[in-house]
Scaffold this motif. Structure first.
Motif, PDB file in Angstrom:
ATOM      1  N   ILE A   4     -64.016 -72.338 -52.120  1.00 12.82           N
ATOM      2  CA  ILE A   4     -63.249 -73.120 -51.156  1.00 12.82           C
ATOM      3  C   ILE A   4     -61.911 -72.420 -50.988  1.00 12.82           C
ATOM      4  CG2 ILE A   4     -62.046 -75.296 -50.757  1.00 12.82           C
ATOM      5  CD1 ILE A   4     -64.263 -76.667 -52.359  1.00 12.82           C
ATOM      6  N   CYS A   5     -61.546 -72.177 -49.744  1.00 18.77           N
ATOM      7  CA  CYS A   5     -60.248 -71.588 -49.435  1.00 18.77           C
ATOM      8  C   CYS A   5     -59.385 -72.684 -48.823  1.00 18.77           C
ATOM      9  CB  CYS A   5     -60.404 -70.437 -48.447  1.00 18.77           C
ATOM     10  SG  CYS A   5     -61.522 -69.157 -49.035  1.00 18.77           S
ATOM     11  N   MET A   6     -58.140 -72.765 -49.263  1.00 24.66           N
ATOM     12  CA  MET A   6     -57.262 -73.800 -48.753  1.00 24.66           C
ATOM     13  C   MET A   6     -55.837 -73.302 -48.650  1.00 24.66           C
ATOM     14  SD  MET A   6     -57.500 -76.149 -52.193  1.00 24.66           S
ATOM     15  CE  MET A   6     -56.023 -77.123 -52.190  1.00 24.66           C
ATOM     16  N   THR A  21     -58.859 -81.898 -54.021  1.00 23.05           N
ATOM     17  CA  THR A  21     -59.939 -81.065 -53.472  1.00 23.05           C
ATOM     18  C   THR A  21     -61.168 -81.130 -54.364  1.00 23.05           C
ATOM     19  OG1 THR A  21     -58.344 -79.603 -52.422  1.00 23.05           O
ATOM     20  CG2 THR A  21     -60.556 -78.704 -52.799  1.00 23.05           C
ATOM     21  N   ALA A  22     -60.969 -81.111 -55.674  1.00 21.45           N
ATOM     22  CA  ALA A  22     -62.099 -81.207 -56.609  1.00 21.45           C
ATOM     23  C   ALA A  22     -62.837 -82.530 -56.431  1.00 21.45           C
ATOM     24  CB  ALA A  22     -61.613 -81.056 -58.043  1.00 21.45           C
ATOM     25  N   ALA A  29     -67.260 -77.864 -62.023  1.00 19.96           N
ATOM     26  CA  ALA A  29     -66.740 -76.708 -62.764  1.00 19.96           C
ATOM     27  C   ALA A  29     -66.048 -75.788 -61.770  1.00 19.96           C
ATOM     28  CB  ALA A  29     -67.854 -75.973 -63.493  1.00 19.96           C
ATOM     29  N   GLY A  30     -64.722 -75.883 -61.702  1.00 22.42           N
ATOM     30  CA  GLY A  30     -63.957 -75.064 -60.772  1.00 22.42           C
ATOM     31  C   GLY A  30     -62.990 -74.157 -61.499  1.00 22.42           C
ATOM     32  N   ILE A  31     -62.725 -73.011 -60.865  1.00 25.30           N
ATOM     33  CA  ILE A  31     -61.721 -72.083 -61.393  1.00 25.30           C
ATOM     34  C   ILE A  31     -60.845 -71.609 -60.230  1.00 25.30           C
ATOM     35  CG2 ILE A  31     -63.071 -71.287 -63.365  1.00 25.30           C
ATOM     36  CD1 ILE A  31     -63.777 -68.783 -61.796  1.00 25.30           C
ATOM     37  N   ILE A  32     -59.596 -71.322 -60.531  1.00 19.67           N
ATOM     38  CA  ILE A  32     -58.690 -70.764 -59.538  1.00 19.67           C
ATOM     39  C   ILE A  32     -58.879 -69.252 -59.524  1.00 19.67           C
ATOM     40  CG2 ILE A  32     -56.281 -70.454 -58.851  1.00 19.67           C
ATOM     41  CD1 ILE A  32     -57.177 -73.373 -58.711  1.00 19.67           C
ATOM     42  N   LEU A  33     -59.295 -68.709 -58.379  1.00 17.85           N
ATOM     43  CA  LEU A  33     -59.435 -67.261 -58.259  1.00 17.85           C
ATOM     44  C   LEU A  33     -58.111 -66.607 -57.899  1.00 17.85           C
ATOM     45  CD1 LEU A  33     -62.810 -66.860 -56.342  1.00 17.85           C
ATOM     46  CD2 LEU A  33     -62.381 -66.564 -58.786  1.00 17.85           C
ATOM     47  N   THR A  34     -57.369 -67.224 -56.986  1.00 24.25           N
ATOM     48  CA  THR A  34     -56.077 -66.682 -56.588  1.00 24.25           C
ATOM     49  C   THR A  34     -55.214 -67.784 -56.000  1.00 24.25           C
ATOM     50  OG1 THR A  34     -54.961 -64.909 -55.350  1.00 24.25           O
ATOM     51  CG2 THR A  34     -56.804 -66.006 -54.262  1.00 24.25           C
ATOM     52  N   CYS A  35     -53.919 -67.603 -56.095  1.00 27.46           N
ATOM     53  CA  CYS A  35     -52.956 -68.498 -55.463  1.00 27.46           C
ATOM     54  C   CYS A  35     -51.679 -67.711 -55.216  1.00 27.46           C
ATOM     55  CB  CYS A  35     -52.656 -69.715 -56.336  1.00 27.46           C
ATOM     56  SG  CYS A  35     -51.366 -70.787 -55.662  1.00 27.46           S
ATOM     57  N   VAL A  36     -51.259 -67.645 -53.968  1.00 27.34           N
ATOM     58  CA  VAL A  36     -49.973 -67.051 -53.622  1.00 27.34           C
ATOM     59  C   VAL A  36     -49.217 -68.047 -52.763  1.00 27.34           C
ATOM     60  CG1 VAL A  36     -50.724 -64.657 -53.800  1.00 27.34           C
ATOM     61  CG2 VAL A  36     -50.921 -65.830 -51.619  1.00 27.34           C
ATOM     62  N   GLY A  37     -47.920 -68.054 -52.898  1.00 27.59           N
ATOM     63  CA  GLY A  37     -47.110 -68.979 -52.127  1.00 27.59           C
ATOM     64  C   GLY A  37     -45.757 -69.156 -52.778  1.00 27.59           C
ATOM     65  N   THR A 101     -45.680 -72.432 -48.473  1.00 25.78           N
ATOM     66  CA  THR A 101     -47.141 -72.412 -48.418  1.00 25.78           C
ATOM     67  C   THR A 101     -47.698 -72.168 -49.810  1.00 25.78           C
ATOM     68  OG1 THR A 101     -49.054 -71.476 -47.227  1.00 25.78           O
ATOM     69  CG2 THR A 101     -47.426 -69.910 -48.031  1.00 25.78           C
ATOM     70  N   ALA A 102     -48.980 -72.454 -49.967  1.00 25.24           N
ATOM     71  CA  ALA A 102     -49.756 -71.986 -51.120  1.00 25.24           C
ATOM     72  C   ALA A 102     -51.147 -71.707 -50.591  1.00 25.24           C
ATOM     73  CB  ALA A 102     -49.798 -73.003 -52.247  1.00 25.24           C
ATOM     74  N   GLU A 103     -51.574 -70.472 -50.711  1.00 28.20           N
ATOM     75  CA  GLU A 103     -52.904 -70.046 -50.273  1.00 28.20           C
ATOM     76  C   GLU A 103     -53.750 -69.932 -51.529  1.00 28.20           C
ATOM     77  OE1 GLU A 103     -51.945 -66.359 -48.422  1.00 28.20           O
ATOM     78  OE2 GLU A 103     -50.593 -67.323 -46.990  1.00 28.20           O
ATOM     79  N   ILE A 104     -54.788 -70.767 -51.603  1.00 26.65           N
ATOM     80  CA  ILE A 104     -55.562 -70.900 -52.841  1.00 26.65           C
ATOM     81  C   ILE A 104     -57.037 -70.648 -52.556  1.00 26.65           C
ATOM     82  CG2 ILE A 104     -56.188 -72.460 -54.731  1.00 26.65           C
ATOM     83  CD1 ILE A 104     -53.644 -74.070 -53.992  1.00 26.65           C
ATOM     84  N   VAL A 105     -57.679 -69.900 -53.445  1.00 29.36           N
ATOM     85  CA  VAL A 105     -59.132 -69.734 -53.396  1.00 29.36           C
ATOM     86  C   VAL A 105     -59.686 -70.264 -54.714  1.00 29.36           C
ATOM     87  CG1 VAL A 105     -61.080 -68.163 -53.152  1.00 29.36           C
ATOM     88  CG2 VAL A 105     -58.954 -67.721 -51.887  1.00 29.36           C
ATOM     89  N   ILE A 106     -60.603 -71.228 -54.591  1.00 26.67           N
ATOM     90  CA  ILE A 106     -61.248 -71.879 -55.727  1.00 26.67           C
ATOM     91  C   ILE A 106     -62.700 -71.429 -55.784  1.00 26.67           C
ATOM     92  CG2 ILE A 106     -62.099 -74.112 -56.585  1.00 26.67           C
ATOM     93  CD1 ILE A 106     -59.615 -75.375 -55.240  1.00 26.67           C
ATOM     94  N   ALA A 107     -63.183 -71.077 -56.959  1.00 25.68           N
ATOM     95  CA  ALA A 107     -64.605 -70.789 -57.148  1.00 25.68           C
ATOM     96  C   ALA A 107     -65.264 -71.993 -57.803  1.00 25.68           C
ATOM     97  CB  ALA A 107     -64.798 -69.561 -58.034  1.00 25.68           C
ATOM     98  N   ILE A 108     -66.456 -72.301 -57.340  1.00 25.87           N
ATOM     99  CA  ILE A 108     -67.247 -73.396 -57.902  1.00 25.87           C
ATOM    100  C   ILE A 108     -68.428 -72.771 -58.634  1.00 25.87           C
ATOM    101  CG2 ILE A 108     -68.567 -75.473 -57.408  1.00 25.87           C
ATOM    102  CD1 ILE A 108     -66.931 -75.576 -54.716  1.00 25.87           C
ATOM    103  N   ILE A 109     -68.552 -73.074 -59.913  1.00 20.98           N
ATOM    104  CA  ILE A 109     -69.627 -72.507 -60.720  1.00 20.98           C
ATOM    105  C   ILE A 109     -70.819 -73.456 -60.662  1.00 20.98           C
ATOM    106  CG2 ILE A 109     -70.299 -71.694 -63.008  1.00 20.98           C
ATOM    107  CD1 ILE A 109     -67.273 -71.291 -63.539  1.00 20.98           C
TER     108      ILE A 109
END
Length: 135
Positions: A4-6, A21-22, A29-37, A101-109
Motif C-alpha cells: 500500500i502506498c500512501m 490504514t492497517a 502483518a505489515g512492515i514499513i518499507l520506506t517513509c520520507v517526509g 508530507t509523508a510518503e509511505i510504502v507499506i508491505a503486507i506479508i
C-alpha cells in the motif's frame, strides 16, 4: 507480498495514520518499507530509556521502520534530522505531526500475522509471528 502506498498531508498524525490504514485494510502483518517526509512535532522514546523526547520544530524524516497489525499493535523506530543536520532517533510514539508530507510504502506479508505478548525476559510486549496458510 502486496503493498500500500500512501501520502499523509500536513497536520496528519504519523503513527495513528499507519494504524488507521492497517485497520481499514485488515493488515495482519505489515512492515514499513520506506517513509520520507517531514514533521513539525516530534514525539519519541529514546533508546534504552523511559524518557520521552518531544519537541515542536521542523524535522526531515530520515528513516522509519517497523512491524504492526490491525489491532494497533506495533513497534516503530524513526530517525529525523533538524535544520542543522543533527539526527535524533528512537521509538515512534503517538502525536508525531506531519509538516509538509509523508510518503509511505507499506508491505503486507500474506498468510502471516503479527501479535505482541509480554515477554518476561525483556519486560516488554514482544513480537509473536504466526504463519497461517489456511487463513
Amino acid at each position: 507480498m502486496t503493498n500500500i502506498c500512501m501520502r499523509l498531508s500536513p497536520g496528519s498524525r504519523l503513527r495513528e495514520a499507519i494504524y488507521d490504514t492497517a485497520e481499514k485494510h485488515h493488515i495482519k502483518a505489515g512492515i514499513i518499507l520506506t517513509c520520507v517526509g517531514s514533521l513539525e512535532k516530534l514525539n519519541i522514546r529514546l533508546a534504552g530509556a523511559e524518557k520521552f523526547f518531544s519537541k515542536t520544530e521542523k524535522y526531515e524524516i530520515v528513516s522509519l521502520t517497523g512491524t504492526f497489525n490491525d489491532k494497533r499493535e506495533g513497534h516503530f523506530h524513526i530517525s529525523v534530522a533538524d535544520k542543522a543536520g543533527n539526527c535524533y532517533g528512537g521509538h515512534l510514539l503517538a502525536n508525531n505531526i506531519i509538516a509538509t508530507t509523508a510518503e509511505i510504502v507499506i508491505a503486507i506479508i500474506p498468510e502471516t500475522s503479527f501479535h505482541r505478548e509480554n515477554d518476561p525476559k525483556t519486560g516488554y510486549k514482544e513480537l509473536v509471528i504466526k504463519h497461517d496458510i489456511l487463513r
